[in-house]
Design a protein around this motif. Structure first.
Motif, short mmCIF file in Angstrom:
data_model
loop_
_atom_site.label_atom_id
_atom_site.label_comp_id
_atom_site.label_asym_id
_atom_site.label_seq_id
_atom_site.Cartn_x
_atom_site.Cartn_y
_atom_site.Cartn_z
N LEU A 71 0.43 -1.30 0.03
CA LEU A 71 0.39 0.01 0.12
C LEU A 71 0.92 1.18 -0.30
O LEU A 71 1.88 0.75 0.98
N ASN A 72 0.25 2.18 -0.61
CA ASN A 72 1.37 3.40 -0.65
C ASN A 72 -0.33 4.20 -0.92
O ASN A 72 -1.34 4.47 -1.65
N GLY A 73 0.14 5.61 0.06
CA GLY A 73 -0.89 6.65 0.75
C GLY A 73 -2.32 6.54 0.61
O GLY A 73 -2.58 5.81 1.52
N TRP A 74 -3.18 7.15 0.32
CA TRP A 74 -4.42 7.22 0.24
C TRP A 74 -5.14 7.60 1.54
O TRP A 74 -6.17 7.54 2.47
N GLY A 75 -4.12 8.81 2.03
CA GLY A 75 -4.11 9.38 3.24
C GLY A 75 -3.60 8.09 4.69
O GLY A 75 -3.89 9.14 5.80
N VAL A 76 -3.17 7.30 3.69
CA VAL A 76 -2.78 5.97 5.61
C VAL A 76 -1.50 7.01 6.14
O VAL A 76 -0.33 7.34 5.62
N GLY A 77 -1.28 6.97 7.56
CA GLY A 77 -0.74 7.24 8.21
C GLY A 77 -1.05 8.71 8.30
O GLY A 77 -0.11 9.56 9.07
N GLU A 78 -1.76 9.42 8.14
CA GLU A 78 -2.22 10.92 8.15
C GLU A 78 -3.65 11.10 8.69
O GLU A 78 -3.94 11.49 9.80
N THR A 79 -5.17 10.09 8.27
CA THR A 79 -5.96 10.17 8.42
C THR A 79 -6.77 8.74 9.29
O THR A 79 -7.57 8.75 9.78
N HIS A 80 -5.69 7.35 8.29
CA HIS A 80 -6.02 6.33 8.83
C HIS A 80 -4.76 5.79 9.46
O HIS A 80 -3.90 6.22 8.22
N TRP A 81 -5.06 4.52 10.40
CA TRP A 81 -3.81 3.97 11.21
C TRP A 81 -2.82 3.94 10.09
O TRP A 81 -3.68 2.76 9.49
#
Length: 328
Positions: free
Chosen positions: A87-97
């Protein structure tokens, strides 16, 4: 229970980071639970972990904008237990764990199957940085930039995007010039394929709206005055693929390069890029990147080293890619 790096915010607004035990029930909603084996540290992760920029939108948060591992469970027919995914991006680590943990629950639409022949560790040796570098190369090629057009510049050359971009462009036959603030690394950049290495300070301050034509194209990870000077120094019909803001978000430029030389500024976004483009980028990376480069360009750390390494990353003391073995 599993281990993860959890970010919290103190009453005075400071970001705090600690390795902690997390219950799977705490994971946010999603279709697929992934047993993570490897993640990475990118510039954005460094900002999130240190709190030096408002990357994280809600707390608590597990940072990590990408990861690789195997499917543990899935309610989506596209993925089955044991499938190798990244997985890369999609707001993961910012808005989603995100990926700096041993487990994640995400939407199936966000996952890409790891290309055949790649291990999870190799995929993360590229990670978002390598994937972004390939998106930049693809952007230059879509705009018709070919090796015969002239040299191509890569700024922020010692970083994750920069090192992979140099290698990709060199393998495609381009004459690559590299801009860096660490001239002591010139020999390493040349080993990746850079023909010429220049001091970033020659591009880092205010310059003329139009300058000597030097490059047919560029991959810029820096922004600000550097991007403005690169645009001013492109040949007629030149293209710059811009994907970063290490120097700043501002763009103190004029319209002169665009209306007098037909220059194109192509923005490259890795976070919300459409799936077809993601798959194409990863398939090309699997074909065009050598395992030897990945090994030479990668530092592997354990989850417990992530906070200290994030500080080094932001201080410009990291060369190439950082892979995090979350089980170490």
């Amino acid at each position: 229970m599993f281990k993860g790096l959890l970010l919290t915010r103190s009453e005075d607004g400071q970001t705090q980071a600690a390795i902690t035990e997390i219950d799977e029930a705490q994971l946010p909603p999603g279709d697929v639970v992934v047993q993570i084996s490897h993640s990475t540290l990118n510039y954005k992760d460094g900002l999130a972990i240190t709190g030096k920029a408002p990357v994280v939108r809600s707390f608590p948060m597990v940072p990590g904008i990408d990861f690789a591992g195997v499917v543990q469970s899935s309610t989506d027919a596209r993925y089955r237990e044991g499938d190798a995914v990244l997985l890369n991006g999609w707001g993961v680590g910012e808005t989603h764990w995100g990926g700096l943990a041993q487990r994640a629950r995400v939407k199936a639409d966000w996952l890409v199957s790891i290309p055949g022949g790649f291990t999870a560790a190799q995929a993360m040796s590229l990670g978002t940085a390598g994937y972004t570098a390939m998106l930049c190369v693809m952007a230059l090629q879509r705009e018709g930039i070919e090796p015969s057009a002239g040299p191509v510049l890569v700024t922020g050359a010692n970083g994750g995007v920069g090192t992979i971009a140099i290698s990709l462009l060199a393998q495609l036959g381009f004459e690559v010039h590299a801009s860096t603030g660490r001239l002591e690394e010139a020999a390493y950049l040349q080993s990746l394929g850079a023909r010429e290495v220049i001091d970033r300070h020659t591009l880092g301050s205010a310059g003329k709206p139009l300058q000597k034509e030097r490059w047919a194209g560029a991959v810029d990870t820096v922004g600000s005055h550097t991007l403005a000077n690169v645009c001013a120094s492109l040949k007629y019909g030149g293209v710059v693929a811009a994907c970063g803001l290490a120097q700043g978000m501002d763009f103190p430029a004029s319209v002169a390069p665009f209306i007098l030389r037909g220059v194109t500024l192509a923005g490259v976004d890795s976070v919300m890029a459409p799936m077809a483009r993601r798959v194409q980028a990863w398939e090309r990376l699997a074909r065009e990147i050598s395992p030897d480069l990945l090994a030479r360009n990668t530092e592997t750390i354990g989850l417990g080293d992530a906070v200290a390494t994030a500080q080094r990353l932001l201080a410009g003391q990291v060369r190439g890619r950082v892979v995090v073995d979350v089980n170490r």
